[in-house]
Design a protein around this motif. Structure first.
Motif, mmCIF file in Angstrom:
data_model
loop_
_atom_site.group_PDB
_atom_site.id
_atom_site.type_symbol
_atom_site.label_atom_id
_atom_site.label_comp_id
_atom_site.label_asym_id
_atom_site.label_seq_id
_atom_site.Cartn_x
_atom_site.Cartn_y
_atom_site.Cartn_z
ATOM 1 N N UNK A 6 0.801 -0.901 0.469
ATOM 2 C CA UNK A 6 0.173 0.560 0.100
ATOM 3 C C UNK A 6 0.912 1.720 0.255
ATOM 4 N N UNK A 7 0.017 2.676 0.076
ATOM 5 C CA UNK A 7 0.585 3.855 -0.183
ATOM 6 C C UNK A 7 0.586 4.625 0.693
ATOM 7 N N UNK A 8 1.452 3.817 1.801
ATOM 8 C CA UNK A 8 1.705 4.119 3.178
ATOM 9 C C UNK A 8 2.956 3.236 3.706
ATOM 10 N N UNK A 9 3.277 4.373 4.582
ATOM 11 C CA UNK A 9 3.804 3.257 5.910
ATOM 12 C C UNK A 9 3.234 2.392 7.218
ATOM 13 N N UNK A 10 3.026 1.266 6.986
ATOM 14 C CA UNK A 10 2.659 0.551 7.846
ATOM 15 C C UNK A 10 3.576 -0.534 8.706
ATOM 16 N N UNK A 11 2.882 -0.125 10.577
ATOM 17 C CA UNK A 11 3.765 -0.653 10.797
ATOM 18 C C UNK A 11 2.872 -1.125 12.329
ATOM 19 N N UNK A 12 3.589 -1.091 13.558
ATOM 20 C CA UNK A 12 3.064 -2.270 14.307
ATOM 21 C C UNK A 12 3.694 -2.631 15.295
ATOM 22 N N UNK A 13 3.640 -2.721 16.730
ATOM 23 C CA UNK A 13 4.174 -2.477 18.086
ATOM 24 C C UNK A 13 3.342 -3.590 19.057
ATOM 25 N N UNK A 14 3.319 -4.861 19.274
ATOM 26 C CA UNK A 14 2.365 -5.427 20.035
ATOM 27 C C UNK A 14 2.719 -5.207 21.241
ATOM 28 N N UNK A 15 1.835 -4.775 22.393
ATOM 29 C CA UNK A 15 1.693 -4.049 23.422
ATOM 30 C C UNK A 15 1.911 -5.729 24.204
ATOM 31 N N UNK A 16 2.880 -5.528 24.009
ATOM 32 C CA UNK A 16 2.320 -7.451 25.871
ATOM 33 C C UNK A 16 2.279 -8.229 24.903
ATOM 34 N N UNK A 17 3.451 -8.095 24.189
ATOM 35 C CA UNK A 17 3.447 -9.220 23.013
ATOM 36 C C UNK A 17 3.563 -10.910 23.969
ATOM 37 N N UNK A 18 2.789 -11.992 23.751
ATOM 38 C CA UNK A 18 3.566 -13.753 24.524
ATOM 39 C C UNK A 18 2.820 -13.349 25.546
ATOM 40 N N UNK A 19 1.918 -12.361 26.410
ATOM 41 C CA UNK A 19 1.199 -12.566 27.464
ATOM 42 C C UNK A 19 0.210 -12.919 27.383
ATOM 43 N N UNK A 20 -0.321 -13.204 28.288
ATOM 44 C CA UNK A 20 -2.067 -13.694 28.383
ATOM 45 C C UNK A 20 -3.087 -12.606 27.979
ATOM 46 N N UNK A 21 -2.762 -11.995 29.057
ATOM 47 C CA UNK A 21 -3.243 -9.828 27.925
ATOM 48 C C UNK A 21 -2.751 -9.734 27.004
ATOM 49 N N UNK A 22 -1.369 -9.850 25.975
ATOM 50 C CA UNK A 22 -1.209 -9.576 24.618
ATOM 51 C C UNK A 22 -1.269 -9.939 23.761
ATOM 52 N N UNK A 23 -1.258 -9.496 22.700
ATOM 53 C CA UNK A 23 -1.075 -10.817 21.593
ATOM 54 C C UNK A 23 -0.165 -11.723 21.747
ATOM 55 N N UNK A 24 -0.868 -13.020 21.854
ATOM 56 C CA UNK A 24 1.075 -14.136 21.154
ATOM 57 C C UNK A 24 0.310 -15.221 20.651
ATOM 58 N N UNK A 25 1.199 -15.849 20.061
ATOM 59 C CA UNK A 25 0.763 -17.137 19.449
ATOM 60 C C UNK A 25 0.979 -18.732 20.771
ATOM 61 N N UNK A 26 1.971 -19.754 20.663
ATOM 62 C CA UNK A 26 2.314 -20.868 21.731
ATOM 63 C C UNK A 26 2.806 -20.209 22.894
ATOM 64 N N UNK A 27 3.323 -18.911 22.491
ATOM 65 C CA UNK A 27 5.108 -18.994 24.066
ATOM 66 C C UNK A 27 6.016 -19.346 23.612
ATOM 67 N N UNK A 28 6.290 -20.467 22.373
ATOM 68 C CA UNK A 28 7.390 -20.950 22.022
ATOM 69 C C UNK A 28 7.948 -19.925 21.113
ATOM 70 N N UNK A 29 7.277 -19.403 20.074
ATOM 71 C CA UNK A 29 7.776 -18.728 18.965
ATOM 72 C C UNK A 29 7.545 -16.763 18.957
ATOM 73 N N UNK A 30 6.605 -16.298 20.150
ATOM 74 C CA UNK A 30 6.471 -14.945 20.548
ATOM 75 C C UNK A 30 7.488 -13.740 20.434
ATOM 76 N N UNK A 31 8.473 -14.516 20.680
ATOM 77 C CA UNK A 31 9.627 -13.761 20.276
ATOM 78 C C UNK A 31 10.160 -13.622 19.682
ATOM 79 N N UNK A 32 11.021 -14.448 18.775
ATOM 80 C CA UNK A 32 10.660 -14.516 17.320
ATOM 81 C C UNK A 32 9.657 -13.890 16.009
ATOM 82 N N UNK A 33 8.268 -13.977 16.253
ATOM 83 C CA UNK A 33 7.208 -13.470 15.571
ATOM 84 C C UNK A 33 7.823 -11.475 15.779
ATOM 85 N N UNK A 34 7.185 -11.741 17.401
ATOM 86 C CA UNK A 34 7.106 -10.250 17.447
ATOM 87 C C UNK A 34 8.709 -9.731 17.510
#
Length: 366
Positions: free
Chosen positions: A296-324
């Motif tokens: 798209x013709x814009x800068x697109x960014x994301x910085x998930x807050x609390x990634x890897x925790x139950x209350x934040x964006x997360x996968x299975x805990x094993x890969x959370x830090x790598x995906x973040x």
């Protein structure tokens, strides 16, 4: 333009019903805050239209969001960190700025060229930050390259933006649009304005940009909410992709920040979460959206807050830090191939959720 009022729909229904619930939830807050101390301050890096810059992020402690006092957004708990009483003096706000400058001097090798100022409400609402303080802050940071200021679209005007561009500071207004879909914004997020109001704010920024000439630039940074309550994972993904595309097509909007919803205290999302009625988005969903909107013709960014925790964006805990890490890397380089470097067995579970989760059985997984 839409006006914030607790009676946006029929009394006791729609947004008014949301507001009644939110006012009761917010009334449970017990903490109090010092009006001379900022809520938070930190140093980071951000992608801008002029490249990656070191940033100083400031969250001013104000009287809080006016809309939140009516009830407010279903996911936002930031008003719980606001000063009681609804207002903070000019002197106290400037004391907060001094604290932030001292933090920068102690923790950075040189002054950051990007300043980001948030208030957990609207910086351009003069009931939160009055005109005297706004102009004083513009003068304080006149030697920096770019400033980002958070505001609802109601309060965006070319005149207020000129308090910063007049000093030669490139000025971006960050608007919490949340979604380009009006029904989702009203019924899931409980935000009162329409996409047309966002477009009007972009037009005001474009006029301010024209007024500034070659002295400075002015533009809009759209903040979108990934997975508001009441949407399934697949619905949230589809809505986010279309929202990013629509924002990128609006003249004056040069950056889109996708903010995955996290569970904050004193919110409706918090109430749903504790009743097993809400799961924050998968990090795989965030990565997928970034891949799908990379052109798209814009800068697109994301910085998930609390990634890897139950209350934040997360996968299975094993890969959370790598995906973040890949998500953060994409934000700086805008290169979707970074996601080819990460994989995990839990992708199959995520794909199954996208396929099978429905409104009546969500969340399908934890």
């Amino acid at each position: 333009m839409s006006k914030p009022t607790p009676e946006v729909y029929e009394q006791g229904k729609g947004m008014d019903a949301h507001n009644q619930v939110m006012r009761e939830i917010r009334s449970r807050k017990e903490a109090s805050y010092d009006p001379h101390e900022p809520t938070r301050v930190w140093i980071d890096e951000d992608n801008t239209p002029d490249g990656v810059k070191q940033s100083l992020t400031i969250i001013l402690n104000t009287g809080g969001c006016r809309w939140a006092r009516a009830g407010g957004c279903t996911m936002c708990g930031y008003v719980a960190e606001s000063v009681d009483g609804g207002s903070v003096s000019h002197e106290a706000l400037m004391d907060q700025i001094d604290v932030c400058l001292d933090h920068e001097a102690d923790n950075a090798d040189e002054p950051a060229q990007l300043i980001k100022i948030y208030t957990s409400g609207s910086f351009l609402d003069e009931r939160e930050v009055d005109a005297e303080t706004r102009r004083a802050i513009g003068e304080t940071f006149a030697d920096r390259e770019r400033i980002v200021l958070e505001s609802l679209p109601d309060f965006v005007s070319r005149e207020k933006i000129s308090d910063f561009t007049a000093h030669g500071i490139d000025t971006d207004i960050a608007i919490g649009l949340e979604t380009a879909t009006d029904r989702v914004r009203h019924d899931c997020v409980n935000k009162y304005f329409d996409f047309a109001d966002f477009e009007a704010a972009c037009a005001e920024a474009a006029r301010a940009d024209e007024d500034a000439g070659e002295t400075a630039d002015a533009g809009i940074k759209a903040y979108l909410l990934m997975k508001p309550p009441f949407l399934t994972e697949s619905e949230a993904v589809s809505d986010m992709i279309s929202s990013i595309e629509r924002c990128a097509d609006v003249p004056g909007c040069h950056t889109v920040s996708m903010n995955p919803c996290n569970v904050q205290r004193y919110t409706m999302v918090d109430e749903l979460y504790f009743r097993d009625g809400y799961r924050p988005p998968w990090l795989w969903s965030v990565a997928h959206v970034l891949e799908q909107t990379a052109d798209v013709d814009a800068i697109v960014v994301s910085d998930p807050v609390g990634h890897g925790s139950d209350r934040g964006s997360h996968n299975c805990t094993e890969c959370d830090d790598l995906v973040q890490k890949a998500i953060k890397d994409f934000g700086l380089r805008q290169d979707p191939t970074v996601f080819e470097q990460v994989s995990c067995d839990c992708e199959l579970t995520w794909e199954t959720v996208l396929e099978r989760e429905r409104g009546f059985n969500q969340p399908l997984t934890n």
